[in-house]
Write an enzyme that holds these catalytic residues in place. Sequence first.
Site, PDB file in Angstrom:
ATOM      1  N   ARG A   1       0.874  -1.183   0.000  1.00 38.22           N
ATOM      2  CA  ARG A   1       0.000   0.000   0.000  1.00 38.22           C
ATOM      3  C   ARG A   1       0.904   1.223   0.000  1.00 38.22           C
ATOM      4  O   ARG A   1       1.737   1.387   0.882  1.00 38.22           O
ATOM      5  CB  ARG A   1      -0.912  -0.015   1.226  1.00 38.22           C
TER       6      ARG A   1
ATOM      7  N   TYR B   1      -5.082  -0.407  15.623  1.00 40.91           N
ATOM      8  CA  TYR B   1      -4.001  -0.037  16.520  1.00 40.91           C
ATOM      9  C   TYR B   1      -4.479  -0.280  17.955  1.00 40.91           C
ATOM     10  O   TYR B   1      -5.095  -1.293  18.238  1.00 40.91           O
ATOM     11  CB  TYR B   1      -3.579   1.413  16.275  1.00 40.91           C
TER      12      TYR B   1
ATOM     13  N   ASN C   1      -6.977   8.114   2.932  1.00 37.47           N
ATOM     14  CA  ASN C   1      -6.529   7.506   4.177  1.00 37.47           C
ATOM     15  C   ASN C   1      -7.254   8.106   5.373  1.00 37.47           C
ATOM     16  O   ASN C   1      -7.352   9.337   5.503  1.00 37.47           O
ATOM     17  CB  ASN C   1      -5.027   7.724   4.353  1.00 37.47           C
TER      18      ASN C   1
ATOM     19  N   TRP D   1       1.679  -1.561   9.019  1.00 40.58           N
ATOM     20  CA  TRP D   1       2.256  -0.210   8.990  1.00 40.58           C
ATOM     21  C   TRP D   1       3.553  -0.232   9.804  1.00 40.58           C
ATOM     22  O   TRP D   1       3.532  -0.609  10.955  1.00 40.58           O
ATOM     23  CB  TRP D   1       1.290   0.803   9.589  1.00 40.58           C
TER      24      TRP D   1
END
Length: 539
Positions: free
Chosen positions: A81, A227, A158, A284
């Site tokens: 990505r 997260y 995003n 990420w």
Amino acid sequence: MLTALATLLGLVLTGVAFPVSAQARSSGALATGLHISGGRLLEGNGNDFVMRGVNAAHTWYPGRTKQSLADIKALGANTVRVVLADGHRWSANSAADVADVIAQCKADRLICVLEVHDTTGYGEDSAAGTLDEAADYWIGLKDVLAGQENYIAINIGNEPWGNTDPAGWTAPTIAAVKKLRDAGLEHLLMVDAPNWGQDWQGVMRANAKSVYAADPTGNLIFSIHMYSVFDTAAEVTDYLNAFVDAGLPILIGEFGGPADQYGDPDEDTMMATAQQLKLGYLAWSWSGNTDPILDLALNFDPTQLSSWGQRAFNGANGIAQTAKEATVYAGSGSGDSQAPTAPGTPSASSVTATSATLTWAAATDNVGVTGYDVVRVADGAETRVATATGNSATVTGLTAETTYTFAVYARDAAGNRSARSATVNVTTSKAPALSCTVGYRVVGEWPGGFQGELTIGNGGTAAINGWTLAFAFADGQSISNMWGGTAAQDGGAVKVTPASYTTTIPAAGSVTVGFIASKGSSNTAPTAFTLNGSACKAS
């Protein structure tokens, strides 16, 4: 990437359910490439495709992208990505630049998810752009994107809404989807959740059916970012299963593993559940984060994977173990089907208590060897522990006075893998006595509780990889929450083990651990500390 963790403290996912079961429709003959059918992501040829890969920050580090994509592929990913900008917040990536990114993804046999990052946190971050502006950017790239439907997905924006009135996310999302379809873009579209991507108020979950229905092609997939909001197994499994049960396509478009003061993401459950449900995930991020705890590779170097990088690529249900290359690349390139020869038997040197350097005779190939995988062999199973482009690699994170068995594979540009080399046994040395310091301080104090901080210093000439800090409270203090480490307490005795991002204490460096604890009328500071059994000087 999540940028407003502080606003999430104390927040949990709501139990919002879908109004009714929303069976995702097949796009049938409308599919021109990557597309959704029956709630599943398929390639244009109808083969199931599960994204396994990472995020790469192209717009901020354009000079790093070419090598980064090659390295990400070499580590086993099938998807990347890519961060782009539409010009609202950062300089827009030009059509020529985006075309180069797509070409590089294809050269490395990666599926490419392109995303506009300027929308991050709209409504809460005043610098953020709108989804409508992002849609205009994609329409302006139509000539570059057309014909690439087999190879790319368009992530419209995003984390396109912050925590302020996240219900406002739905209408602009529907409008952006319709605008792109009205402009003739037929690509797979990806939609990020509000609440900085984490949807802790359940807005995307509750409105996913109406958003999906707005796409006349049905080629739309939802992206949840996981997260610290997702710090329990129940939260992870409940959210993902809700979409699957409703027949709506979803993937984890971003996720992190390192703990922070707001929680410890349950990456193990994320990856295991994604594997069980055959859903994609994209970690990420490769490198270059403002906060380097989220760097998968340190300094963009694939031979320096962080603890987080090792987990994402080489751990259970990780990228190397589960990623399968898109079949659209079958037969592409040179048509090379010949595997390299096996590398020579590795030999060990520079063996310490926690690391060893392995060297082997290079493999040969009819076209060319592009990389090597070093694996640890134990009980008949293999775990990749290092990668290299040359014929040596250093394996780190080992335990003192322990025997390991290693072997090596070679790879070529077509993805062909050699037979395994012969194995070598390596026994690590005894751990040396540590030269360490511990600084303890009370950051803040209130009736019945306080915030404390521990700074653990390494006075030695070698890094400390893995540690346990022990100390004792004298006045009945009890730790209730910790970041940078995990506390285990028995009465006054406390043992602290590191988080993934504090595992290594560099030579002449330090790491910091913070905590919240309860207290009585007295709050005497501990005076004696040991690190891996060695006494440390209080500083």
